[in-house]
Each structure stands twice: as C-alpha cells, then as structure tokens.
Motif scaffolding. Structure first.
Motif, PDB file in Angstrom:
ATOM      1  N   ARG B  44      -1.737  11.748 -23.350  1.00  0.00           N
ATOM      2  CA  ARG B  44      -2.447  12.881 -22.771  1.00  0.00           C
ATOM      3  C   ARG B  44      -1.651  14.162 -22.949  1.00  0.00           C
ATOM      4  O   ARG B  44      -0.483  14.214 -22.566  1.00  0.00           O
ATOM      5  CB  ARG B  44      -2.688  12.656 -21.276  1.00  0.00           C
ATOM      6  N   ILE B  45      -2.312  15.156 -23.506  1.00  0.00           N
ATOM      7  CA  ILE B  45      -1.640  16.431 -23.712  1.00  0.00           C
ATOM      8  C   ILE B  45      -1.147  16.998 -22.384  1.00  0.00           C
ATOM      9  O   ILE B  45      -0.030  17.518 -22.300  1.00  0.00           O
ATOM     10  CB  ILE B  45      -2.595  17.438 -24.386  1.00  0.00           C
ATOM     11  N   ASP B  46      -1.958  16.869 -21.364  1.00  0.00           N
ATOM     12  CA  ASP B  46      -1.559  17.381 -20.050  1.00  0.00           C
ATOM     13  C   ASP B  46      -0.301  16.687 -19.544  1.00  0.00           C
ATOM     14  O   ASP B  46       0.577  17.314 -18.975  1.00  0.00           O
ATOM     15  CB  ASP B  46      -2.706  17.195 -19.050  1.00  0.00           C
ATOM     16  N   GLU B  47      -0.261  15.383 -19.769  1.00  0.00           N
ATOM     17  CA  GLU B  47       0.906  14.630 -19.327  1.00  0.00           C
ATOM     18  C   GLU B  47       2.154  15.060 -20.097  1.00  0.00           C
ATOM     19  O   GLU B  47       3.228  15.233 -19.519  1.00  0.00           O
ATOM     20  CB  GLU B  47       0.644  13.129 -19.523  1.00  0.00           C
ATOM     21  N   ALA B  49       2.633  17.930 -21.506  1.00  0.00           N
ATOM     22  CA  ALA B  49       2.968  19.271 -21.025  1.00  0.00           C
ATOM     23  C   ALA B  49       3.701  19.213 -19.697  1.00  0.00           C
ATOM     24  O   ALA B  49       4.709  19.891 -19.493  1.00  0.00           O
ATOM     25  CB  ALA B  49       1.699  20.108 -20.904  1.00  0.00           C
ATOM     26  N   ALA B  50       3.209  18.377 -18.819  1.00  0.00           N
ATOM     27  CA  ALA B  50       3.797  18.274 -17.481  1.00  0.00           C
ATOM     28  C   ALA B  50       5.260  17.847 -17.545  1.00  0.00           C
ATOM     29  O   ALA B  50       6.095  18.337 -16.784  1.00  0.00           O
ATOM     30  CB  ALA B  50       2.992  17.292 -16.638  1.00  0.00           C
ATOM     31  N   SER B  55       4.767  24.825 -21.157  1.00  0.00           N
ATOM     32  CA  SER B  55       3.381  24.642 -20.724  1.00  0.00           C
ATOM     33  C   SER B  55       2.516  24.088 -21.844  1.00  0.00           C
ATOM     34  O   SER B  55       2.905  24.063 -23.005  1.00  0.00           O
ATOM     35  CB  SER B  55       2.806  25.984 -20.295  1.00  0.00           C
ATOM     36  N   LYS B  56       1.337  23.654 -21.483  1.00  0.00           N
ATOM     37  CA  LYS B  56       0.400  23.102 -22.446  1.00  0.00           C
ATOM     38  C   LYS B  56       0.098  24.097 -23.560  1.00  0.00           C
ATOM     39  O   LYS B  56      -0.020  23.729 -24.735  1.00  0.00           O
ATOM     40  CB  LYS B  56      -0.895  22.717 -21.732  1.00  0.00           C
ATOM     41  N   ARG B  57      -0.024  25.351 -23.168  1.00  0.00           N
ATOM     42  CA  ARG B  57      -0.336  26.379 -24.147  1.00  0.00           C
ATOM     43  C   ARG B  57       0.638  26.374 -25.325  1.00  0.00           C
ATOM     44  O   ARG B  57       0.259  26.581 -26.466  1.00  0.00           O
ATOM     45  CB  ARG B  57      -0.331  27.756 -23.466  1.00  0.00           C
ATOM     46  N   LYS B  66      -3.782  18.249 -31.051  1.00  0.00           N
ATOM     47  CA  LYS B  66      -3.175  16.965 -30.719  1.00  0.00           C
ATOM     48  C   LYS B  66      -2.729  16.218 -31.976  1.00  0.00           C
ATOM     49  O   LYS B  66      -1.622  15.684 -32.032  1.00  0.00           O
ATOM     50  CB  LYS B  66      -4.184  16.122 -29.934  1.00  0.00           C
TER      51      LYS B  66
END
Lengths: 231, 231
Positions: B44-47, B49-50, B55-57, B66
């Motif tokens: 997961r990209i969010d994961e 990033a976290a 940041s995700k950006r 991805k």
DNA sequence: TGTGATATGTACTAATTGGTTAATTAGGAG
DNA sequence: CTCCTAATTAACCAATTAGTACATATCACA
C-alpha cells in the motif's frame, strides 16, 4: 448425494437449473486461475464473479470471504497435483530406474501444472499463513516422500546407493530443481535467454536433473549404470 | 554531487533540511520491505508513505506511480545482491575448491537476502513484465555466469571435470537449489517439518548442495577429492 | 400441496486506495 | 539580493473493491 454436475449421467435429465455443486466448481476453477495469475490481493472478486456463470453473491455464500475462497483454492491446487506419484509403480523397477523415473516424473509433473506452482509461490509470499490452518494439505503430501523413501532404502540395501542420504533432503533437492524450473522461468529466461525453456531444452533439463540426483546417490563404482534417457 | 545523506561527512554540517537523495533512499528502503512482504498489489502506497520520513506526495514526485516505484525497487534488489561473486577470488583456487566455494557462497548469499528472493518471486508472479523494461537488471547478471564459466573451463581443461556440462545449466541448478531454499521454506517446512531450516540443517544443506554439484561435474575417478566442508 | 431450508438475483454501501491540485518553501546561480 | 527551479506540504478526489441487505425462487420432503 445428487450430482447434477455430471449432466448426462443422471437418469431424470436434471435441468441445470440449480446446481450447487456445479456452481462451487465453477467458482473454484475461475478463482484458481485468477489467484494463481494475480495473487491473493491482486485477484479481484468482481473479476472472478464476472468470469463465472454465477454471481458475486454466491462466492460469499459458499466461501464466506476472499480469504476463505483463496484457502479452498489452495487446497484444491494441492489436491489436484499430489497423488500422481502413486501410479508410477516404482516397485517393479530396479532402484536406479525407479529413482530416474521418479525424478523425471516430478520434473514433468511440475511443468505440467503451472497453476499449482504459482499458488504455492503466492502462498509462500504470505509465509504459508493459510496453509497452516489446513490440515488437509499437510496430510496430502506425506505420500510424496514415502515413495522416495522406499526406493532409497532398496538402493541402499542392494549396495547401489551410498549411505548418508536421507529421503527428506533428496525430496527437497528434486523439488527445488523441478519447482524453480517453473516458478522462475520468467526472470531466468529474461536474463539468460530462453534456451533452457524450449521443449528441447526442457527435455534436456529433465534428463540432467535425474542424472544429477543419481550421481548424488550412486556409489562411484555404479556410476556407469546411469540411464541415458534417450529412448 | 553533495551528499547530505552522509551527514557527518560534509564539512559545512549540512542541516538535513532538504535532502533529496536521502528522501529517495528512505522511500526505496521502506518500499522494498513493503513490496517484498506484500507483493505489488498487496503493498500500500499509504503504508509505505506512513513508514517513511516523507509524505505520499514525494513518492509520486520521485517515482511517478506505484509501478514506477516497484520497478526501481526491483532494480535496487538486483543491484544490491549481484556482484558479491566477484570478491570470491576463485582464480587462486583449484577448480574443485573454487566450485565448492562458489556453490556455498551462492547458497548462503541467497539465504542472507530474503528480501531480494521475495522480490524475484513477486516479479515472476507478474511474468517478469517489469524486468523486461529494465536493461540494467539484465546486464547486472552476466558476471554471475562468467565466474562459473571460468571455473568450469579450468576444471575441464585439467581433466578433473567431465565434458558435456554447460555453465548455463550449472548456474541454473545452483540457483534453483539456493533460491528454492529461501522461497519455499514456509510451505516446505509446514509440510515436512522444520528440520532442514535450523541453522544446523541449513549448514548441512549448504554442504550437500555443493556436494551435489561437484558429484555432477566431477569425473568418477576424482570423486574422492570432494571437500568435506568440516573446517 | 404446503413448508422450512437451501440457493440465487438485484441493488447497495462503507471504506480503501492510487493519484492529484494547488499553494509554499528552500536552494542556488547570477 | 533576486529570481527561477527543485523540493515539500496539506487537503482533496474519483474510482475501485470487499462485503451486505433484502427480496425471491427452488428444492426436498412430509
């Protein structure tokens, strides 16, 4: 139990309106293709449903959730592949011929079942989490080693094979060569070319895998008896 | 090029406020863990990033999407693992010792880099689609075979190794055994028990893989010279 | 023929997820 | 010091996706 699945067989020409077992099978078949192709999280329930004669609702009705379906598909994959070893009738052959035959069979059998291989790859990515809960799968695989064990013992008893080789390690080696051949063919052939993966190349590999195993277990003075495999 | 990444090194004590290369590395490191653990679609990209300091950006800023990130991670994985063979200094050893050393090294090296193995597994599930576009990876792997080729040639020239063995097939065999050992340890140990995967079991396997390869290439009359590996 | 359990079709939802828009800040060249 | 570019932040969005509510049809059997 009624079997509307086997259509022609039932006397009363069961109209295929409502065929629970057929629906289950349909779902499992399509799901196996999708999961083995895209992995657990890559596969889409909607896509599976679309390719089925039934609806998404039925998937959840029969298998609960995505993981439940995946797990049944995994069991299905193991079930369909294992057991072939039994029909080899190795007992009628001398240990060398038997081991040779077992190796080639294993190699070819893996090659003939890429969907199974891919399911196992996927499951290994998931650390075998879903297999842990399936007693079925574990039981299904013991026979694979037992056949090997018998051959190995006979070979050692007759002085053809050397001591110090265990059936577990030998099975591991045969599996490794047979499995890798399918599982890594994409990356391997991209890097090193596709020569090993033509029909001819695969036939050669099959022979050489058997040869490698035989050279590993044979006492040096019996190395001359290795089959050429040119029949 | 400035290297704010190596903090202590730069004279002017660059404050790590803005460190593009460091950010890239950070992302790649975390992404490798996530992709190798969960696969392409499972990660997961969010994961990612976290778990990053950024940041995700920034992921999209540096890697596009991805798949772009995945591809760079894959290259990274290959790059980090390959090349170790060069430092073995096989030329100083006799062919038997050299081949023995190369086999054990390959086995241990694979074992020491599970993230790489898992990335390759994932990529194979995707039919090597992302590798195709990366010339880098293909080039990176030629040296692996060249070292083997040299040893093999020397062994054959000196009459120790038999003819009819190609470096490509031999590399395939060594890779298969070394790769499978890591890739399928989860399912294999669940089915057949974990005996092969203890430290002791792995050490034994490492020796036996080398032994298997040597028995495969050695002329029968030189089988006595196989190293015991008990040093 | 009625009845409860099994099976199925339709439509919906809540949450996740990859990806973006737009505004802001730091760095370096001139 | 100025100004342009590269790097970064924060909020936002549209689409996908696993899973469900509910109504309905079919079956086995009494």
């Amino acid at each position: 139990m009624r079997e509307a699945t086997e259509l022609a067989k039932s006397k009363e020409t069961k109209p295929a309106v409502r065929d629970p077992e057929g629906v289950r099978r349909d779902i499992l078949t399509v799901a196996m293709e999708e999961f083995s192709q895209n992995g657990l999280s890559g596969a889409r329930i909607d896509e599976i449903a679309a390719r089925t004669k039934t609806s998404k609702r039925m998937i959840y009705y029969y298998f609960g959730d995505k993981e439940g379906l995946y797990q049944r598909v995994l069991e299905e994959a193991y079930g369909k592949v294992r057991g072939g070893e039994h029909d080899l009738e190795l007992d009628g052959l001398d240990p060398i011929a038997a081991l040779d035959k077992l190796c080639r069979f294993t190699f070819d059998h893996h090659r003939a079942n890429p969907a199974f291989i891919r399911m196992v790859m996927v499951e290994n990515i998931h650390h075998g989490r879903h297999m842990q809960m399936s007693k079925t799968i574990r039981d299904l695989n013991q026979p694979a080693i037992e056949e090997l064990e018998k051959v190995l013992r006979r070979g050692q008893a007759s002085g053809l094979f050397r001591e110090g080789v265990t059936s577990l390690e030998l099975h591991w080696q045969i599996s490794a060569l047979s499995f890798f051949n399918v599982s890594n063919s994409a990356t391997f052939s991209l890097i090193f070319g596709g020569d090993l993966f033509t029909d001819e190349g695969q036939h050669r590999l099959s022979r050489h895998v058997a040869e490698m195993v035989l050279r590993y277990v044979l006492r040096p003075d019996h190395l001359g008896s290795i089959p050429t495999g040119m029949q």
